[in-house]
Design an enzyme around this catalytic site. Structure first.
Site, PDB file in Angstrom:
ATOM      1  CG  ASP A  58      39.389  23.880 -10.984  1.00  0.00           C
ATOM      2  OD1 ASP A  58      38.446  23.667 -10.211  1.00  0.00           O
ATOM      3  OD2 ASP A  58      39.508  24.916 -11.664  1.00  0.00           O
ATOM      4  CG  ASP A  75      41.202  21.599  -6.084  1.00  0.00           C
ATOM      5  OD1 ASP A  75      41.254  21.609  -7.327  1.00  0.00           O
ATOM      6  OD2 ASP A  75      40.148  21.676  -5.431  1.00  0.00           O
ATOM      7  CG  ASN A  79      45.834  32.124  11.877  1.00  0.00           C
ATOM      8  OD1 ASN A  79      44.610  32.133  11.674  1.00  0.00           O
ATOM      9  ND2 ASN A  79      46.709  32.299  10.914  1.00  0.00           N
ATOM     10  CG  HIS A  92      34.146  24.002  -3.674  1.00  0.00           C
ATOM     11  ND1 HIS A  92      34.402  22.772  -4.267  1.00  0.00           N
ATOM     12  CD2 HIS A  92      34.738  24.915  -4.465  1.00  0.00           C
ATOM     13  CE1 HIS A  92      35.125  22.955  -5.357  1.00  0.00           C
ATOM     14  NE2 HIS A  92      35.349  24.250  -5.496  1.00  0.00           N
ATOM     15  CG  ASP A  93      32.193  24.676  -7.376  1.00  0.00           C
ATOM     16  OD1 ASP A  93      32.607  25.713  -6.810  1.00  0.00           O
ATOM     17  OD2 ASP A  93      32.931  23.903  -8.016  1.00  0.00           O
ATOM     18  CG  ASP A 134      41.095  30.763  12.165  1.00  0.00           C
ATOM     19  OD1 ASP A 134      42.288  30.629  11.830  1.00  0.00           O
ATOM     20  OD2 ASP A 134      40.621  31.822  12.622  1.00  0.00           O
ATOM     21  CG  ASP A 154      44.729  27.629  10.164  1.00  0.00           C
ATOM     22  OD1 ASP A 154      44.540  26.518  10.698  1.00  0.00           O
ATOM     23  OD2 ASP A 154      44.614  28.707  10.786  1.00  0.00           O
ATOM     24  CD  GLU A 193      35.102  21.099 -11.258  1.00  0.00           C
ATOM     25  OE1 GLU A 193      34.167  21.672 -10.691  1.00  0.00           O
ATOM     26  OE2 GLU A 193      36.065  21.716 -11.754  1.00  0.00           O
TER      27      GLU A 193
HETATM   28  C1  GLC Z   1      35.934  24.688 -10.470  1.00  0.00           C
HETATM   29  C2  GLC Z   1      35.947  24.939  -8.989  1.00  0.00           C
HETATM   30  C3  GLC Z   1      35.248  26.225  -8.707  1.00  0.00           C
HETATM   31  C4  GLC Z   1      36.030  27.325  -9.395  1.00  0.00           C
HETATM   32  C5  GLC Z   1      36.172  27.036 -10.885  1.00  0.00           C
HETATM   33  C6  GLC Z   1      37.217  27.896 -11.504  1.00  0.00           C
HETATM   34  O1  GLC Z   1      34.661  24.493 -10.957  1.00  0.00           O
HETATM   35  O2  GLC Z   1      35.375  23.856  -8.318  1.00  0.00           O
HETATM   36  O3  GLC Z   1      35.127  26.488  -7.356  1.00  0.00           O
HETATM   37  O4  GLC Z   1      35.387  28.549  -9.219  1.00  0.00           O
HETATM   38  O5  GLC Z   1      36.596  25.718 -11.120  1.00  0.00           O
HETATM   39  O6  GLC Z   1      38.489  27.499 -11.076  1.00  0.00           O
END
Ligand code: GLC
Length: 528
Positions: free
Chosen positions: A200, A98, A23, A324-325, A21, A29, A263
């Site tokens: 995604d 993404d 700010n 991140h999932d 970050d 950011d 993905e």
């Molecule tokens: C993908 C993303 C996840 C998101 C989902 C819906 O799996 O990685 O973080 O919640 O799609 O967009």
């Protein structure tokens, strides 16, 4: 060898809310990413994939996009974006964005139009269906984040489908206008210098034309997330998705040297179909096979060999340990095994994708209920689905909030940050960070590791041994996955070997044909 940058290179995922970050609003950011480019260069990675930065109501932290051709003010603006792209390229790195085409935000102007009346020209841009005869949802499809996948829209008397939150209505990719519009989105970003896209939930884009019910999953157990109750036989992974992906790929290929990553959470036999006919699909269908894997040598070698065997001719492999999932790798397998996991990821055949902070050995951070941010956890509390623990701020130094922000971080900083941070680990020749740098250096300086073939040499006694070979160069990786010391005896034809690197970052114990591995140790050797 005529390899593309995305074949030779190493990807690094930045979850922008949590990186840096600048700010003081407690959310990372674009300028923060820019300020940390030197760190990424020193680490040695080649490409940065940034999770969504587009304008969004943030119901799913940016995966609910309300304008595909903008930047959310929380992350910056076009000036900061353009500066970031320029700096990334000036540092010799690539930038992958993404792209979230399966659904928009319910605040996207397209959805506002689509839902305004049944005869709106954009009605067919989303998936609208009449209620079932009993007034209920049109079929049994569930939302990934629990509950029905259908939301009733009172004013127009129909349901719309959302594979994720009801704030994330699914687009209708059978509609040619949707496809055309989204193609233009890709062009928009490529013209701005973006080097590719991570798409995604790409396997969701097309749903069954007949909207048949998904069958029940016989393996469902009470306590599992609700999305596990059904097998997504009709709501995802339909044959007609492949021409749609080929369409995306053609657009990406209009610009030189770009990459399309998909993905895809599917078993290997389905996953590999996403390379597309004549490799005209995703360049890299993300391979998540290591994510659910246990730590047994035999299981791992089977995963690797099954994947290698399933690849279509010319299809380039890739490996992912975390994102991140998913719970962090160090938490999934235990911190003592995390260095081995790093060595595995960075010595397998195929493009590795690292998740920010894994190079520090960051672990899942328990998040108090009142600090919960993940909408999935809010919908299905207490069964362990929260993705907040793996999304906590990057740990830069021992100053307050780990140097991530001067404000209040959007998720708590890990309590271990005073020891586990970039500044401290950078100065430590035996740290996880140093190990990652050395591994990346080694990969870069050994064509056999970057581009060579893969062969399992042994998976006995919980020691996984594999050979990477290119021309005259042979590199052997020996990973002790047991909980005790082990000795691996080199086969005759490999007995002249020189140790290049140990996960312990000291001089490995080598004598004659015996490779002596300490507990949790991995060793890379060059066969002379
Ligand atoms: C993908 C993303 C996840 C998101 C989902 C819906 O799996 O990685 O973080 O919640 O799609 O967009």
């Amino acid at each position: 060898m005529n390899a593309k940058w995305w074949q030779r290179g190493i990807f690094y995922q930045v979850y922008p809310r949590s990186f840096q970050d600048t700010n003081g609003n407690g959310i990372g950011d674009l300028e923060g990413i820019r300020e940390r480019l030197d760190y990424l260069v020193k680490l040695g990675i080649d490409a940065i994939w940034i999770s969504p930065i587009y304008p969004s109501p943030m119901a799913d932290h940016g995966y609910d996009v309300s304008d595909y051709c903008g930047i959310d003010p929380v992350f910056g603006d076009f000036e900061t974006f353009d500066r970031l792209v320029e700096d990334i390229h000036a540092h010799g790195l690539k930038l992958v964005l993404d792209f979230v085409p399966n659904h928009t935000s319910n605040q996207h102007p397209w959805f506002l139009e689509s839902s305004s009346s049944r005869d709106n020209p954009k009605r067919d841009w989303y998936i609208w269906r009449d209620p079932a005869p009993d007034g209920g949802p049109p079929n049994n499809w569930v939302s990934y984040f629990s509950g029905s996948g259908w939301e009733f829209h009172e004013p127009t008397g129909q349901y719309y489908y959302h594979a994720y939150l009801k704030e994330q209505p699914d687009l209708n990719w059978r509609n040619p206008e949707v496809r055309e519009e989204m193609h233009n989105v890709l062009r928009f970003w490529m013209k701005r210098g973006v080097d590719g896209f991570r798409v995604d939930v790409i396997w969701h884009l097309i749903k069954d034309a007949l909207f048949r019910d998904d069958p029940p999953n016989p393996d469902y157990k009470p306590g599992d997330p609700e999305n596990n109750r059904l097998i997504q036989a009709y709501s995802a992974d339909q044959p007609e998705v492949h021409p749609v992906i080929a369409g995306l790929r053609r657009v990406v290929d209009e610009y030189p040297d770009r990459v399309l990553i998909g993905e895809i959470y599917l078993p290997v036999s389905r996953l590999v179909t996403y390379y597309g006919e004549d490799l005209g699909g995703a360049n890299l269908p993300f391979n998540f096979q290591l994510i659910g894997a246990g730590g047994h040598a035999k299981d791992l070698s089977k995963i690797i060999m099954d994947y290698e065997a399933a690849l279509p001719p010319g299809g380039w492999p890739n490996w992912v340990l975390g994102n991140h999932d998913q719970p962090r790798i160090a938490s999934r397998i235990g911190p003592e095994f995390a260095p081995l996991a790093g060595m595995l990821l960075l010595t397998l055949r195929g493009t590795p994708t690292m998740y920010y902070g894994d190079e520090l050995g960051m672990e899942d951070v328990p998040i108090p209920k009142r600090a919960t941010q993940d909408p999935w956890e809010i919908n299905e509390p207490g069964i362990g689905v929260s993705r907040d623990p793996e999304r906590t701020p990057m740990q830069w130094d021992a100053s307050p909030n780990a140097g991530f922000t001067t404000g209040t971080p959007w998720l708590p900083v890990s309590p271990d940050y005073a020891q586990r941070n970039v500044a401290t680990l950078d100065a430590d020749p035996r740290s996880m960070l140093t190990l990652h740098r050395r591994l990346i250096e080694l990969r870069r300086s050994h064509p056999a590791l970057e581009m060579g073939s893969y062969r399992t040499v042994s998976d006995e006694d919980e020691v996984l041994v594999y050979l990477r070979e290119l021309d005259e160069q042979r590199v052997l990786v020996v990973l002790n996955l047991s909980r005790e010391a082990r000795t691996f005896t080199l086969p005759e034809e490999m007995s002249a070997a020189r140790a290049l690197l140990s996960t312990r970052l000291d001089d490995p114990d080598r004598s004659g044909p015996e490779v002596r591995l300490r507990v949790h140790e991995g060793i890379i050797l060059e066969i002379e």
